[in-house]
Design a protein around this motif. Structure first.
Motif, PDB file in Angstrom:
ATOM      1  N   LEU A   4       0.833  -1.194   0.000  1.00  0.00           N
ATOM      2  CA  LEU A   4       0.000   0.000   0.000  1.00  0.00           C
ATOM      3  C   LEU A   4       0.867   1.243   0.000  1.00  0.00           C
ATOM      4  N   CYS A   5       0.365   2.314  -0.602  1.00  0.00           N
ATOM      5  CA  CYS A   5       1.148   3.527  -0.769  1.00  0.00           C
ATOM      6  C   CYS A   5       1.589   4.110   0.553  1.00  0.00           C
ATOM      7  N   ILE A  85      -0.055   0.396 -12.369  1.00  0.00           N
ATOM      8  CA  ILE A  85      -0.169   1.019 -11.055  1.00  0.00           C
ATOM      9  C   ILE A  85       0.166   2.498 -11.182  1.00  0.00           C
ATOM     10  N   THR A  89      -0.426   7.274  -6.522  1.00  0.00           N
ATOM     11  CA  THR A  89      -1.375   6.826  -5.499  1.00  0.00           C
ATOM     12  C   THR A  89      -1.180   5.364  -5.083  1.00  0.00           C
ATOM     13  N   ASN A  91      -2.570   3.019  -6.579  1.00  0.00           N
ATOM     14  CA  ASN A  91      -3.780   2.318  -6.999  1.00  0.00           C
ATOM     15  C   ASN A  91      -3.539   1.627  -8.338  1.00  0.00           C
ATOM     16  N   TRP A  93      -3.458  -2.403 -10.521  1.00  0.00           N
ATOM     17  CA  TRP A  93      -3.384  -3.848 -10.396  1.00  0.00           C
ATOM     18  C   TRP A  93      -2.171  -4.394 -11.127  1.00  0.00           C
ATOM     19  N   TYR A 114      -4.767  -6.226  -6.479  1.00  0.00           N
ATOM     20  CA  TYR A 114      -5.541  -5.089  -6.971  1.00  0.00           C
ATOM     21  C   TYR A 114      -5.772  -4.150  -5.806  1.00  0.00           C
ATOM     22  N   ARG A 115      -5.555  -2.846  -6.029  1.00  0.00           N
ATOM     23  CA  ARG A 115      -5.755  -1.856  -4.973  1.00  0.00           C
ATOM     24  C   ARG A 115      -6.547  -0.675  -5.506  1.00  0.00           C
ATOM     25  N   ARG A 116      -7.481  -0.183  -4.674  1.00  0.00           N
ATOM     26  CA  ARG A 116      -8.239   1.014  -5.006  1.00  0.00           C
ATOM     27  C   ARG A 116      -8.621   1.722  -3.712  1.00  0.00           C
ATOM     28  N   MET A 117      -8.988   2.986  -3.846  1.00  0.00           N
ATOM     29  CA  MET A 117      -9.460   3.745  -2.707  1.00  0.00           C
ATOM     30  C   MET A 117     -10.981   3.655  -2.639  1.00  0.00           C
ATOM     31  N   GLY A 123      -8.398   2.498   1.930  1.00  0.00           N
ATOM     32  CA  GLY A 123      -7.915   1.732   0.796  1.00  0.00           C
ATOM     33  C   GLY A 123      -8.249   0.250   0.923  1.00  0.00           C
ATOM     34  N   GLU A 125      -7.230  -3.653  -0.749  1.00  0.00           N
ATOM     35  CA  GLU A 125      -6.319  -4.425  -1.587  1.00  0.00           C
ATOM     36  C   GLU A 125      -6.729  -5.894  -1.538  1.00  0.00           C
TER      37      GLU A 125
END
Length: 304
Positions: A4-5, A85, A89, A91, A93, A114-117, A123, A125
């Motif tokens: 994660l960021c 990616i 951010t 975010n 995949w 896969y990561r998104r806010m 967040g 993942e």
């Protein structure tokens, strides 16, 4: 699994989306533990679509070599990979799927996340990994695992972040583990790149008796305090993490654990890309709590 960021990489400026080109690269991984088990991987990559280190599509061929005392094993793996990616951010995949043959055993492998806010400071993942269990006995018998799970990151104000992770790891010998992890990150100053971290991880195995094919206590847990520092120096992203903790293996008394990791990554806007990560870790194994291993991973990609 990519990180994660807020917890594992330095967020970077956005990249020109039109700078698509090709790329070719090589990667190397070496690890050794105090029980004499050595892992070596060497890979070459061709990327018909390459923008930067976090935006690429291509193919990878990897040779694997494992050895311990008088035992050794080699393997070959061919895989297809895609990564998209956002460096600003984290975010997006990434996915890599392949075919891995070692000895007389074949396996379709996978590594994806896969990561998104979900909200401004929340967040999500998702991750999946499928690979061989890397011990001499497990490789001889063709034992593999599939590990999948979910991580949630929640910011609490500007200086505190909590990350919770849950996952299940299914082994081909019928064993299964339920994993849970919790991380509290405190950033005293937003400009220093310094974080204080409290980490907890634990798992429970459905079967303790796996014939000593791999380290497998019925219950394992570790609590650790870590100090992490990240800094951009002339465009290069550097990182250092050091941690000290305690582990509990089954009903045994608690013992000490240690962690040291360093990382280096070239500026994201260069034509070529270089990444390196190395570390030392001390925890438990078959032969007691004083298991130690060290590793080095490096990748270099040239765009053209």
């Amino acid at each position: 699994m990519s990180a994660l960021c807020l917890t594992s990489i330095t967020c970077l400026a956005a990249i020109d989306e039109d700078s698509v080109r090709q790329g070719a690269g090589a990667a190397l991984y070496v690890s050794r533990d105090n029980e004499g088990f050595v892992t070596q991987r060497a890979a070459i990559e061709y990327l018909p679509k390459y923008k930067h280190a976090d935006s690429q599509t291509g193919f990878r061929y990897t040779t694997h070599h494992f050895e311990q005392n008088n035992w050794s094993r080699s393997g070959q793996q061919i895989s297809v990979l895609h990564r998209e990616i956002d460096p600003a951010t984290a975010n997006g995949w990434q996915v890599e799927g392949g075919f891995f043959r070692q000895g007389q055993h074949d396996l379709f492998t996978a590594d994806a996340n896969y990561r998104r806010m979900l909200a401004e400071r929340t967040g999500l993942e998702l991750f999946l990994s499928r690979d061989w269990v890397e011990t001499a006995n497990a490789l001889d018998k063709g034992i593999h695992f599939t590990f999948s799970g979910i991580a949630l990151e929640q910011g609490l104000g500007a200086h505190v972040t909590v990350v919770g992770t849950g996952g299940r790891q299914n082994f081909s010998d019928g064993n299964a583990r339920n994993h849970r992890r919790l991380k509290l990150i405190v950033q005293p100053d937003l400009d220093l790149g310094l974080t204080l971290q409290a980490r907890y991880r634990a798992y429970d195995s459905s079967s303790e008796d796996v014939g000593r094919n791999y380290f497998n206590p019925g219950h394992y847990e570790e609590s650790m305090l870590a100090l992490a520092w990240r800094k951009k120096i002339q465009g290069w992203n550097t990182s250092v993490t050091a941690g000290f903790g305690q582990q509990k293996i089954g009903d045994d008394p608690r013992t000490a654990t240690q962690l040291l990791e360093v990382g280096l990554q070239s500026p994201i806007n260069r034509t070529d890309s270089f990444r390196m990560r190395g570390g030392l870790n001390s925890n438990g194994s078959f032969n007691g709590p004083n298991y130690r291993y060290r590793y080095l991973l490096a990748e270099w990609i040239i765009g053209f």
